[in-house]
Design an enzyme around this catalytic site. Structure first.
Site, short mmCIF file in Angstrom:
data_model
loop_
_atom_site.label_atom_id
_atom_site.label_comp_id
_atom_site.label_asym_id
_atom_site.label_seq_id
_atom_site.Cartn_x
_atom_site.Cartn_y
_atom_site.Cartn_z
CG ASN A 8 -10.45 0.99 4.90
OD1 ASN A 8 -10.38 -0.20 5.19
ND2 ASN A 8 -9.59 1.57 4.08
NE ARG A 19 -6.23 -17.37 16.81
CZ ARG A 19 -6.55 -17.65 18.07
NH1 ARG A 19 -7.65 -18.29 18.33
NH2 ARG A 19 -5.77 -17.26 19.04
CG HIS A 44 -6.46 -0.52 -0.30
ND1 HIS A 44 -5.86 0.68 -0.03
CD2 HIS A 44 -5.74 -1.08 -1.30
CE1 HIS A 44 -4.82 0.84 -0.83
NE2 HIS A 44 -4.72 -0.22 -1.60
NE ARG A 46 -2.69 -2.58 1.21
CZ ARG A 46 -2.13 -1.43 0.87
NH1 ARG A 46 -1.22 -1.38 -0.08
NH2 ARG A 46 -2.48 -0.31 1.47
CG HIS A 51 -5.83 -5.82 4.40
ND1 HIS A 51 -6.14 -5.43 3.15
CD2 HIS A 51 -4.78 -5.05 4.79
CE1 HIS A 51 -5.33 -4.45 2.79
NE2 HIS A 51 -4.48 -4.20 3.74
CD GLU A 71 -8.93 3.14 0.06
OE1 GLU A 71 -9.42 4.01 0.77
OE2 GLU A 71 -7.97 2.42 0.42
CB THR A 101 -0.98 1.56 5.25
OG1 THR A 101 -2.18 2.27 4.99
CG2 THR A 101 0.01 2.46 5.97
CG HIS A 191 -3.75 7.18 5.34
ND1 HIS A 191 -2.99 6.71 6.38
CD2 HIS A 191 -3.69 6.24 4.37
CE1 HIS A 191 -2.47 5.54 6.04
NE2 HIS A 191 -2.88 5.22 4.83
CG ASP A 192 -2.73 8.04 9.79
OD1 ASP A 192 -2.71 7.03 10.51
OD2 ASP A 192 -2.01 8.17 8.78
N GLY A 214 -10.63 3.95 8.65
CA GLY A 214 -10.57 2.54 9.03
C GLY A 214 -9.91 2.32 10.37
CG HIS A 215 -5.46 1.97 12.44
ND1 HIS A 215 -5.00 0.67 12.51
CD2 HIS A 215 -4.99 2.59 13.55
CE1 HIS A 215 -4.26 0.53 13.59
NE2 HIS A 215 -4.25 1.68 14.24
N1 PXP Z 1 -7.54 6.22 2.10
C1 PXP Z 1 -6.62 5.39 1.54
C2 PXP Z 1 -6.23 5.61 0.11
C3 PXP Z 1 -6.06 4.32 2.28
O1 PXP Z 1 -5.17 3.50 1.70
C4 PXP Z 1 -6.48 4.12 3.61
C5 PXP Z 1 -5.92 2.97 4.40
O2 PXP Z 1 -6.27 1.78 3.78
C6 PXP Z 1 -7.43 5.01 4.15
C7 PXP Z 1 -7.92 6.05 3.38
C8 PXP Z 1 -7.92 4.88 5.57
O3 PXP Z 1 -6.87 5.14 6.45
P1 PXP Z 1 -7.02 4.77 7.99
O4 PXP Z 1 -7.11 3.27 8.09
O5 PXP Z 1 -5.77 5.34 8.62
O6 PXP Z 1 -8.26 5.43 8.49
#
Ligand code: PXP
Length: 243
Positions: A8, A19, A44, A46, A51, A71, A101, A191-192, A214-215
């Site tokens: 992601n 910037r 993703h 929005r 972003h 997404e 998020t 996610h996470d 992603g994060h």
């Molecule tokens: N899946 C979905 C639906 C999300 O919204 C996100 C965050 O944009 C992720 C996965 C990835 O999560 P993370 O950035 O915590 O890895």
């Protein structure tokens, strides 16, 4: 088959936007992630474009030759965008525009009609659909009734509870995944997820096809570099791997 790693790249866009120029370049990052082994790219966009911008999604279309996963909440503008881009996969998330998020999965019973219409519209465009779900087996049947191809398990709770007790943390996910397999749905997760919790998920969650990360991956890349980091995440997705 090992689960696919979809990177992601939203955080890359966040850094660029800080910037106002084009550094880092999200298209170059997507190309490099794939060169370094990513099997998919996730964005993703929005509505406030804080972003990834809609224009990025158009620019990424020709740069993503692996699996493109877009997404988002299925607003009319989002659906028009994905109908033009025709990515391999769209992941439907229920998040309202103001949240930082994604913080919840769909209530597939309350929103059954809306989801069913949305899935049918995406299928008319030959786009595979995944629906973001909490680890709740009760939501799986609703998801199947919407006609979705896959679910994406929202792994925030797993990640939060993993350090304390991994077996407890993953239990509701296993129940939900088994229900999904019974309904013949594919299983994604995201996610996470990070270098510490990913391998346990990969080993214990039945039928896992894909993770989107992603994060944590972008944070790790600050220390290990993007190429090493992608390889480290991919090693956690192997069934048997010493690392
Ligand atoms: N899946 C979905 C639906 C999300 O919204 C996100 C965050 O944009 C992720 C996965 C990835 O999560 P993370 O950035 O915590 O890895």
């Amino acid at each position: 088959m090992n689960p696919k790693l979809s990177v992601n790249i939203n955080k890359i866009a966040t850094l660029r936007n800080a910037r106002g120029g084009n550094n880092p370049d999200v298209v170059k990052t997507a190309i490099d992630c794939q060169r370094f082994g990513a099997e998919g790219i996730t964005v993703h966009p929005r509505p406030d474009e804080r972003h990834i911008r809609y224009s990025d999604v158009y620019a990424l279309k020709s740069a993503v030759h692996t699996e493109f996963n877009i997404e988002g909440y299925p607003s009319e503008s989002f659906l028009k965008l994905v109908e033009e881009i025709k990515p391999e996969q769209v992941t439907l998330v229920p998040d309202p525009p103001e949240v930082l998020t994604s913080n919840n999965g769909w209530d597939t019973l309350t929103h059954l009609h809306f989801l069913k219409e949305t899935v049918a519209r995406l299928h008319e465009n030959q786009i595979r659909v995944s629906i973001f779900l909490n680890p709740d087996p009760a939501m799986v049947e609703g998801a199947a009734n919407c006609g979705t191809d896959r679910i994406e398990l929202y792994t925030e709770h797993y990640a939060k509870n993993y350090a304390q007790n991994p077996a407890d943390a993953i239990r509701p996910y296993i129940l939900t995944a088994n229900e999904a397999l019974q309904c013949k749905l594919g299983i994604n997760a995201g996610h996470d997820l990070d270098l510490t919790n990913l391998h346990y998920l990969r080993i214990h969650l039945p039928g896992l096809l894909e993770v989107s990360i992603g994060h944590a991956l972008v944070c790790d890349a600050l220390y290990f570099g993007l190429e090493n980091t992608i390889q480290m995440y991919k090693s956690r997705l192997l069934r048997d791997m010493n690392f």
